[in-house]
Design an enzyme around this catalytic site. Sequence first.
Site, short mmCIF file in Angstrom:
data_model
loop_
_atom_site.label_atom_id
_atom_site.label_comp_id
_atom_site.label_asym_id
_atom_site.label_seq_id
_atom_site.Cartn_x
_atom_site.Cartn_y
_atom_site.Cartn_z
N HIS A 171 4.67 7.78 4.56
CA HIS A 171 4.02 9.03 4.18
C HIS A 171 2.53 8.89 4.49
O HIS A 171 2.09 7.85 5.00
CB HIS A 171 4.26 9.35 2.70
CG HIS A 171 3.98 8.20 1.78
ND1 HIS A 171 2.72 7.70 1.59
CD2 HIS A 171 4.81 7.43 1.02
CE1 HIS A 171 2.78 6.68 0.74
NE2 HIS A 171 4.04 6.49 0.39
N GLU A 172 1.78 9.92 4.13
CA GLU A 172 0.36 9.96 4.47
C GLU A 172 -0.40 8.74 3.93
O GLU A 172 -1.38 8.30 4.52
CB GLU A 172 -0.22 11.28 3.94
CG GLU A 172 -1.54 11.70 4.52
CD GLU A 172 -1.69 11.50 6.03
OE1 GLU A 172 -0.75 11.81 6.79
OE2 GLU A 172 -2.77 11.02 6.44
N HIS A 222 0.67 5.62 3.88
CA HIS A 222 0.82 4.58 4.90
C HIS A 222 0.00 4.92 6.15
O HIS A 222 -0.67 4.06 6.72
CB HIS A 222 2.29 4.44 5.33
CG HIS A 222 3.23 4.04 4.23
ND1 HIS A 222 4.14 4.90 3.69
CD2 HIS A 222 3.37 2.87 3.58
CE1 HIS A 222 4.84 4.28 2.76
NE2 HIS A 222 4.38 3.04 2.65
N GLN A 261 0.04 -5.25 -6.83
CA GLN A 261 0.52 -5.89 -5.60
C GLN A 261 -0.66 -6.32 -4.73
O GLN A 261 -0.68 -7.45 -4.20
CB GLN A 261 1.42 -4.93 -4.83
CG GLN A 261 1.74 -5.39 -3.42
CD GLN A 261 2.75 -4.51 -2.73
OE1 GLN A 261 3.94 -4.65 -2.97
NE2 GLN A 261 2.31 -3.62 -1.86
N VAL A 268 -3.58 7.89 -1.78
CA VAL A 268 -3.59 9.26 -1.24
C VAL A 268 -2.73 10.12 -2.16
O VAL A 268 -1.65 9.69 -2.59
CB VAL A 268 -3.04 9.28 0.21
CG1 VAL A 268 -3.02 10.71 0.76
CG2 VAL A 268 -3.89 8.38 1.10
N SER A 292 6.97 6.54 -1.53
CA SER A 292 8.27 6.73 -0.85
C SER A 292 9.32 7.18 -1.83
O SER A 292 10.29 7.85 -1.48
CB SER A 292 8.71 5.41 -0.20
OG SER A 292 7.70 4.97 0.69
O1 PAF Z 1 4.29 -2.09 -0.63
C1 PAF Z 1 5.31 -2.30 0.04
O2 PAF Z 1 5.79 -1.42 0.77
C2 PAF Z 1 6.00 -3.65 -0.02
O3 PAF Z 1 5.95 -4.18 -1.30
C3 PAF Z 1 5.46 -4.66 1.02
C4 PAF Z 1 4.01 -5.00 0.78
C5 PAF Z 1 5.62 -4.07 2.42
C6 PAF Z 1 6.28 -5.95 0.94
O4 PAF Z 1 7.63 -5.72 1.16
#
Ligand code: PAF
Length: 282
Positions: A34-35, A37, A153, A176, A186
């Site tokens: 999505h936007e 990413h 994360q 965003v 997602s």
């Molecule tokens: O944030 C995510 O989409 C996932 O946790 C990552 C960092 C791609 C690891 O699988």
Amino acid sequence: MQILKTKDEARRWVRHQAAMDRTSGLVPTMGALHEGHYSLVRHSLQRCDSTIATIFVNPTQFAPHEDLSRYPRPLEEDLAGLAECGADAVFVPEEGTMYAPGHSTFIEPPAVARPLEGACREGHFRGVATVVLKLMHILPTTHAFFGQKDFQQAAVISAMVRDLDMDVEVEALPTVREPDGLALSSRNRYLSSEQRSRALGLSRALRDAADAVAAGEIESAAIEQRMHRVLTEAGVDAIEYAVIADRRTLERLPRIDRPAVALIAARVGTTRLIDNQLFDAT
Ligand code: PAF
């Protein structure tokens, strides 16, 4: 845009960038882009000479009862979106490429992984740290970009990169949001329109917390109570946490006397959503 499927192809791509003395940016994703990413990809394109995204739904970061099998995988749509965005390459490994039979080595995540998501989702950050480390080994780019929506994360990955002396610059970029405040995720595609309205409780609670802090409130208990009230009024089905934490350690903070972050995890229907808001000490 080059589509790379094997580790050899991926390694050749990154070696070529290094041989040409080009900086390179890594944008790891699990697809269903999505936007949020695409904003990371665009930032990487500005910051680095070349950009590679990865799409891999990492099974080791899902607990057995979580949504691995129903996690959306719109690969063709994702590839078209990345190409349109201008990504130079994408690495799309099969599960057996990332986890060959007999794989048994995992990362012990850093201390910042313990509270919040670490407490609610056992083993989650062990899987995240392991796959991100593997991706960074396969693709030793100069830079790597993550979204601040997954605040913990990003903190886990930064700590891992620091602690393991990895030579990559990690940057976390702002969340965003939809015009009405909903943080892009997602998992939003699981929400019905009625659930989506209730999901707005998360951003509303964080905005309310930000307003309270701007008005001079620094006691975490008062702010947390307000967040719980807004979430309950919005009709979320369960609040896993709605807390104020130290921005560096993610430990609970009694009052906002240093850089802090409000973090929420809540369920709407069967969908688990997270969001956060940064605060500077007053
Ligand atoms: O944030 C995510 O989409 C996932 O946790 C990552 C960092 C791609 C690891 O699988």
